[in-house]
Design a protein around this motif. Structure first.
Motif, PDB file in Angstrom:
ATOM      1  N   ARG A  10      47.356  65.126  49.822  1.00  0.00           N
ATOM      2  CA  ARG A  10      46.443  64.868  50.933  1.00  0.00           C
ATOM      3  C   ARG A  10      45.811  66.186  51.379  1.00  0.00           C
ATOM      4  NH1 ARG A  10      45.119  59.609  51.097  1.00  0.00           N
ATOM      5  NH2 ARG A  10      46.989  58.326  51.016  1.00  0.00           N
ATOM      6  N   ILE A  19      43.589  60.745  58.286  1.00  0.00           N
ATOM      7  CA  ILE A  19      44.146  60.963  56.951  1.00  0.00           C
ATOM      8  C   ILE A  19      45.613  60.514  56.955  1.00  0.00           C
ATOM      9  CG2 ILE A  19      44.661  62.694  55.170  1.00  0.00           C
ATOM     10  CD1 ILE A  19      41.664  62.274  55.653  1.00  0.00           C
ATOM     11  N   LEU A  27      44.100  58.938  45.176  1.00  0.00           N
ATOM     12  CA  LEU A  27      43.284  58.600  44.019  1.00  0.00           C
ATOM     13  C   LEU A  27      43.952  59.076  42.734  1.00  0.00           C
ATOM     14  CD1 LEU A  27      39.732  59.545  45.314  1.00  0.00           C
ATOM     15  CD2 LEU A  27      40.631  57.254  44.928  1.00  0.00           C
ATOM     16  N   GLU A  96      31.304  57.654  48.646  1.00  0.00           N
ATOM     17  CA  GLU A  96      32.223  57.813  47.521  1.00  0.00           C
ATOM     18  C   GLU A  96      32.048  59.242  47.036  1.00  0.00           C
ATOM     19  OE1 GLU A  96      31.829  54.764  44.586  1.00  0.00           O
ATOM     20  OE2 GLU A  96      32.207  53.173  46.035  1.00  0.00           O
ATOM     21  N   TRP A 156      37.082  61.001  47.705  1.00  0.00           N
ATOM     22  CA  TRP A 156      37.474  59.750  48.347  1.00  0.00           C
ATOM     23  C   TRP A 156      36.467  58.687  47.956  1.00  0.00           C
ATOM     24  CZ3 TRP A 156      35.785  63.885  51.443  1.00  0.00           C
ATOM     25  CH2 TRP A 156      34.538  63.725  52.047  1.00  0.00           C
ATOM     26  N   PHE A 159      37.114  56.412  52.513  1.00  0.00           N
ATOM     27  CA  PHE A 159      37.611  57.361  53.510  1.00  0.00           C
ATOM     28  C   PHE A 159      38.144  56.614  54.727  1.00  0.00           C
ATOM     29  CE2 PHE A 159      37.355  60.384  56.965  1.00  0.00           C
ATOM     30  CZ  PHE A 159      37.784  61.556  56.369  1.00  0.00           C
ATOM     31  N   PRO A 160      39.251  56.995  55.305  1.00  0.00           N
ATOM     32  CA  PRO A 160      40.121  58.122  54.980  1.00  0.00           C
ATOM     33  C   PRO A 160      41.332  57.725  54.138  1.00  0.00           C
ATOM     34  CG  PRO A 160      40.728  57.323  57.132  1.00  0.00           C
ATOM     35  CD  PRO A 160      39.603  56.427  56.635  1.00  0.00           C
ATOM     36  N   ASP A 162      42.042  56.891  51.035  1.00  0.00           N
ATOM     37  CA  ASP A 162      42.347  57.431  49.710  1.00  0.00           C
ATOM     38  C   ASP A 162      41.924  58.895  49.554  1.00  0.00           C
ATOM     39  OD1 ASP A 162      39.611  57.178  49.578  1.00  0.00           O
ATOM     40  OD2 ASP A 162      39.583  55.946  47.771  1.00  0.00           O
ATOM     41  N   CYS A 163      41.660  59.559  50.628  1.00  0.00           N
ATOM     42  CA  CYS A 163      41.222  60.950  50.595  1.00  0.00           C
ATOM     43  C   CYS A 163      42.270  61.802  49.861  1.00  0.00           C
ATOM     44  CB  CYS A 163      41.011  61.454  52.021  1.00  0.00           C
ATOM     45  SG  CYS A 163      40.011  62.929  52.105  1.00  0.00           S
ATOM     46  N   THR A 164      41.834  62.477  48.799  1.00  0.00           N
ATOM     47  CA  THR A 164      42.753  63.180  47.906  1.00  0.00           C
ATOM     48  C   THR A 164      42.198  64.559  47.566  1.00  0.00           C
ATOM     49  OG1 THR A 164      43.347  61.047  46.912  1.00  0.00           O
ATOM     50  CG2 THR A 164      43.998  63.037  45.711  1.00  0.00           C
TER      51      THR A 164
END
Length: 170
Positions: A10, A19, A27, A96, A156, A159-160, A162-164
């Motif tokens: 993260r 987050i 992801l 995206e 991502w 959002f938020p 899968d924010c990686t």
């Protein structure tokens, strides 16, 4: 130099961004690479010698874990990179998002080897009037070929949740 697969975690963002604290929903790097490979339009940001930013749209290809593109050595972004190879590359979507940070260096590709693979990858621009052959990046000057080697990628698709942040280790 080969690039190992990145580690995923993260990103650190200010409170209130939502987050998640768990690794659930991170992801998968293969899904991010699929988007980088399929894209036709990329934005490249460099830093001028006076410290001000410069952004320009670029065509290029994501191949073997790196971004390959070409351009004349007289262009502003290439002149910037000669002073400071740090670069940021991102796709067009803010919903995206994929943001690649790394270093850009001049290189070349021989036609009977990597040049043929690059030419095949660049075929996605054929209908747009750009269709470089396998010999386009051969020789000492490499036809203006440059490669971005990533150090970090922030991505991502929703959002938020899968924010990686992906970090590359060499």
């Amino acid at each position: 130099m080969s690039i190992q697969g990145p580690t995923a975690e993260r990103p650190t963002m200010p409170d209130g961004y939502g987050i998640p604290s768990s690794r659930d929903g991170l992801l998968d790097w293969a899904d991010v690479e699929k988007q980088l490979t399929a894209a036709k339009h990329y934005w490249l940001s460099t830093v001028r010698p006076d410290g001000t930013p410069h952004s320009v749209p670029r065509w290029g290809v994501w191949l073997d874990g790196r971004f390959w593109y070409d351009g004349a050595p007289t262009t502003r972004h290439v002149r910037n990179l000669e002073s400071n190879p740090a670069v940021s590359l991102h796709l067009e979507s803010g919903a995206e998002a994929i943001i690649v940070e790394g270093a850009s260096t001049a290189t070349s590709a021989q036609p009977d080897d990597f040049g043929a693979r690059l030419s095949a990858a660049f075929s996605k621009y054929h209908d747009d009037g750009y269709d470089p052959g396998p010999d386009s990046w051969a020789g000492e000057q490499g036809g203006g070929l440059r490669v971005i080697t990533p150090s970090r990628v922030l991505a991502w698709f929703s959002f938020p949740t899968d924010c990686t942040r992906f970090t590359f280790h060499r």
